[in-house]
Design a protein around this motif. Sequence first.
Motif, PDB file in Angstrom:
ATOM      1  N   ARG A 161     128.290  32.072 -45.934  1.00  0.00           N
ATOM      2  CA  ARG A 161     128.782  30.697 -45.803  1.00  0.00           C
ATOM      3  C   ARG A 161     129.349  30.195 -47.127  1.00  0.00           C
ATOM      4  NH1 ARG A 161     126.366  25.665 -46.251  1.00  0.00           N
ATOM      5  NH2 ARG A 161     124.419  26.666 -46.875  1.00  0.00           N
ATOM      6  N   LYS A 162     128.776  30.686 -48.241  1.00  0.00           N
ATOM      7  CA  LYS A 162     129.219  30.268 -49.569  1.00  0.00           C
ATOM      8  C   LYS A 162     129.366  31.498 -50.467  1.00  0.00           C
ATOM      9  CE  LYS A 162     126.785  25.781 -49.677  1.00  0.00           C
ATOM     10  NZ  LYS A 162     125.814  24.989 -50.482  1.00  0.00           N
TER      11      LYS A 162
ATOM     12  N   ASP B 129     124.592  25.113 -56.943  1.00  0.00           N
ATOM     13  CA  ASP B 129     123.912  25.757 -55.810  1.00  0.00           C
ATOM     14  C   ASP B 129     124.086  27.272 -55.824  1.00  0.00           C
ATOM     15  OD1 ASP B 129     126.605  25.741 -55.286  1.00  0.00           O
ATOM     16  OD2 ASP B 129     126.428  25.077 -53.205  1.00  0.00           O
ATOM     17  N   TYR B 130     124.132  27.865 -57.022  1.00  0.00           N
ATOM     18  CA  TYR B 130     124.376  29.308 -57.140  1.00  0.00           C
ATOM     19  C   TYR B 130     123.329  30.135 -56.396  1.00  0.00           C
ATOM     20  CZ  TYR B 130     120.872  28.745 -60.819  1.00  0.00           C
ATOM     21  OH  TYR B 130     119.733  28.427 -61.521  1.00  0.00           O
ATOM     22  N   LEU B 131     122.120  29.632 -56.241  1.00  0.00           N
ATOM     23  CA  LEU B 131     121.079  30.379 -55.546  1.00  0.00           C
ATOM     24  C   LEU B 131     121.410  30.580 -54.073  1.00  0.00           C
ATOM     25  CD1 LEU B 131     117.833  28.790 -57.056  1.00  0.00           C
ATOM     26  CD2 LEU B 131     118.808  31.034 -57.587  1.00  0.00           C
ATOM     27  N   GLU B 132     122.304  29.742 -53.535  1.00  0.00           N
ATOM     28  CA  GLU B 132     122.659  29.804 -52.120  1.00  0.00           C
ATOM     29  C   GLU B 132     123.917  30.629 -51.868  1.00  0.00           C
ATOM     30  OE1 GLU B 132     123.146  25.786 -50.804  1.00  0.00           O
ATOM     31  OE2 GLU B 132     121.290  25.106 -51.758  1.00  0.00           O
ATOM     32  N   ARG B 133     124.529  31.165 -52.908  1.00  0.00           N
ATOM     33  CA  ARG B 133     125.839  31.796 -52.772  1.00  0.00           C
ATOM     34  C   ARG B 133     125.769  33.325 -52.869  1.00  0.00           C
ATOM     35  NH1 ARG B 133     130.149  28.330 -53.079  1.00  0.00           N
ATOM     36  NH2 ARG B 133     129.543  26.149 -53.409  1.00  0.00           N
ATOM     37  N   GLU B 134     126.658  33.981 -52.144  1.00  0.00           N
ATOM     38  CA  GLU B 134     126.850  35.424 -52.259  1.00  0.00           C
ATOM     39  C   GLU B 134     127.724  35.649 -53.491  1.00  0.00           C
ATOM     40  OE1 GLU B 134     125.792  39.051 -50.087  1.00  0.00           O
ATOM     41  OE2 GLU B 134     125.325  36.943 -49.719  1.00  0.00           O
ATOM     42  N   VAL B 135     127.242  36.444 -54.437  1.00  0.00           N
ATOM     43  CA  VAL B 135     127.925  36.597 -55.723  1.00  0.00           C
ATOM     44  C   VAL B 135     128.700  37.910 -55.771  1.00  0.00           C
ATOM     45  CG1 VAL B 135     127.640  36.819 -58.215  1.00  0.00           C
ATOM     46  CG2 VAL B 135     126.254  35.164 -56.947  1.00  0.00           C
ATOM     47  N   PHE B 136     129.962  37.818 -56.161  1.00  0.00           N
ATOM     48  CA  PHE B 136     130.794  38.984 -56.439  1.00  0.00           C
ATOM     49  C   PHE B 136     131.230  38.892 -57.898  1.00  0.00           C
ATOM     50  CE2 PHE B 136     130.873  38.891 -51.912  1.00  0.00           C
ATOM     51  CZ  PHE B 136     131.081  40.201 -51.499  1.00  0.00           C
ATOM     52  N   CYS B 137     131.044  39.984 -58.646  1.00  0.00           N
ATOM     53  CA  CYS B 137     131.320  39.964 -60.082  1.00  0.00           C
ATOM     54  C   CYS B 137     132.141  41.186 -60.463  1.00  0.00           C
ATOM     55  CB  CYS B 137     130.008  39.939 -60.861  1.00  0.00           C
ATOM     56  SG  CYS B 137     130.192  39.892 -62.660  1.00  0.00           S
ATOM     57  N   CYS B 138     133.149  40.986 -61.311  1.00  0.00           N
ATOM     58  CA  CYS B 138     133.967  42.100 -61.794  1.00  0.00           C
ATOM     59  C   CYS B 138     134.475  41.786 -63.195  1.00  0.00           C
ATOM     60  CB  CYS B 138     135.142  42.358 -60.850  1.00  0.00           C
ATOM     61  SG  CYS B 138     136.112  43.837 -61.275  1.00  0.00           S
ATOM     62  N   GLY B 139     134.378  42.760 -64.071  1.00  0.00           N
ATOM     63  CA  GLY B 139     134.834  42.566 -65.445  1.00  0.00           C
ATOM     64  C   GLY B 139     134.333  43.698 -66.308  1.00  0.00           C
ATOM     65  N   PRO B 140     134.456  43.574 -67.629  1.00  0.00           N
ATOM     66  CA  PRO B 140     133.934  44.605 -68.529  1.00  0.00           C
ATOM     67  C   PRO B 140     132.426  44.771 -68.331  1.00  0.00           C
ATOM     68  CG  PRO B 140     135.395  43.094 -69.702  1.00  0.00           C
ATOM     69  CD  PRO B 140     135.155  42.503 -68.346  1.00  0.00           C
ATOM     70  N   GLU B 141     131.918  45.957 -68.605  1.00  0.00           N
ATOM     71  CA  GLU B 141     130.494  46.242 -68.382  1.00  0.00           C
ATOM     72  C   GLU B 141     129.570  45.270 -69.112  1.00  0.00           C
ATOM     73  OE1 GLU B 141     129.215  48.211 -66.267  1.00  0.00           O
ATOM     74  OE2 GLU B 141     131.004  49.274 -65.608  1.00  0.00           O
ATOM     75  N   PRO B 142     129.806  44.944 -70.404  1.00  0.00           N
ATOM     76  CA  PRO B 142     128.911  43.994 -71.077  1.00  0.00           C
ATOM     77  C   PRO B 142     128.917  42.615 -70.412  1.00  0.00           C
ATOM     78  CG  PRO B 142     130.212  45.194 -72.687  1.00  0.00           C
ATOM     79  CD  PRO B 142     130.805  45.498 -71.349  1.00  0.00           C
ATOM     80  N   PHE B 143     130.066  42.202 -69.907  1.00  0.00           N
ATOM     81  CA  PHE B 143     130.160  40.911 -69.220  1.00  0.00           C
ATOM     82  C   PHE B 143     129.316  40.925 -67.950  1.00  0.00           C
ATOM     83  CE2 PHE B 143     132.198  38.315 -65.913  1.00  0.00           C
ATOM     84  CZ  PHE B 143     132.192  37.069 -66.520  1.00  0.00           C
ATOM     85  N   MET B 144     129.444  41.985 -67.157  1.00  0.00           N
ATOM     86  CA  MET B 144     128.683  42.055 -65.911  1.00  0.00           C
ATOM     87  C   MET B 144     127.188  42.171 -66.180  1.00  0.00           C
ATOM     88  SD  MET B 144     131.072  44.238 -63.269  1.00  0.00           S
ATOM     89  CE  MET B 144     131.006  45.777 -64.177  1.00  0.00           C
TER      90      MET B 144
END
Length: 363
Positions: free
Chosen positions: A127-128, A218-233
Amino acid sequence: MTRTRTNWAVEPWDDSEMLECTQIVPETADTWTFTFRSPSGAWFDYQPGQFITLDLPVDPSKGQAGNVQRTYTLSSSPSRPLSISVTAKAQATSIATRWMMDNLKPGMKIRAYGPSGIFSSHRHPARKYLFISAGSGITPMMSMTTWAWDSGEDHDIVFVHAARRPSDIIFRQRLEQFAHRSPGLQLRFTVEEPEPFKTWHGYQGRLSQIMLGLMASDYLEREVFCCGPEPFMQAVRDMLIALGYDMDHYHQESFGAPVESEAESPEMDDVIPDEESRAQISFTTSGVTTGCAETDTVLAVAKRAGLNIPSGCTFGLCGTCKIKKVSGEVHMVHNGGISDEDIEDGWILACCSNPMGKIAVEV
């Protein structure tokens, strides 16, 4: 009026047919988008966020024997199936991307394989969403956001992107055009430094827990997608773990090594302090040694032992509680209150450092 009908192939494109470059667009000073079509008119069928592999005839004088294969995330969306696009940033050591920028022209044909990959919002409907990217890691997020826009549905997406300067934010204008007409898309940009003689009204500095809370409360309610340099992730994962996020809803893609299947997904070797695991802190100046749990902070243990470490914010922002670590390892998730140089020299922030086993500090 006479209408001319274009005959398009009804089958989706497969990698038995080479792609024809149709357009090249500079996005930033060192990032270009390359668009391809199928000469037969076949449509492209894939999931937003997937990648393709390009077979590039790099000049042998560059130290490569024969063609070079490189994977590039599709920045286009399958909701626009007549073409596909990859957006590539030229690094100092780039060979394939630099060849594309110097040699690839509209009309040229390139062998491609795919699409492949498991990093897609299609695989994790929610949903988010919270998209977090840095640098060219924005490309799969652009694909997924374009799909959401084209679907005509009212999606709830917070899009967080980190860049060196505002001029380095890839797709900034296009994303802002989406956001102007879609209240469900919230853009949150942070930069290391603003442009000289230009006002910047967004966030500034390294992405932190505090910043993330302001960007998406409300980050606890969200599906997180992350992409970037390894140290950033890694920093993003550390933040979310420290904030109590359910990491079963966290997904990431390394643009250095994208994976094709769940079986190829690397194990996340994250440090997670364990309440049941015992640790020990020696305060060398005071001559005090005390046991504790890994989930205790150095500051909390010092206070229980009757020792005084000056502190302010207690969440790694102000830097007041900076002390020298003599030995051992700590897990520290700070909010900008200490520099990388100080960390390399052995300094820690007591308020957000957890002892991992036995450590010694100058207190």
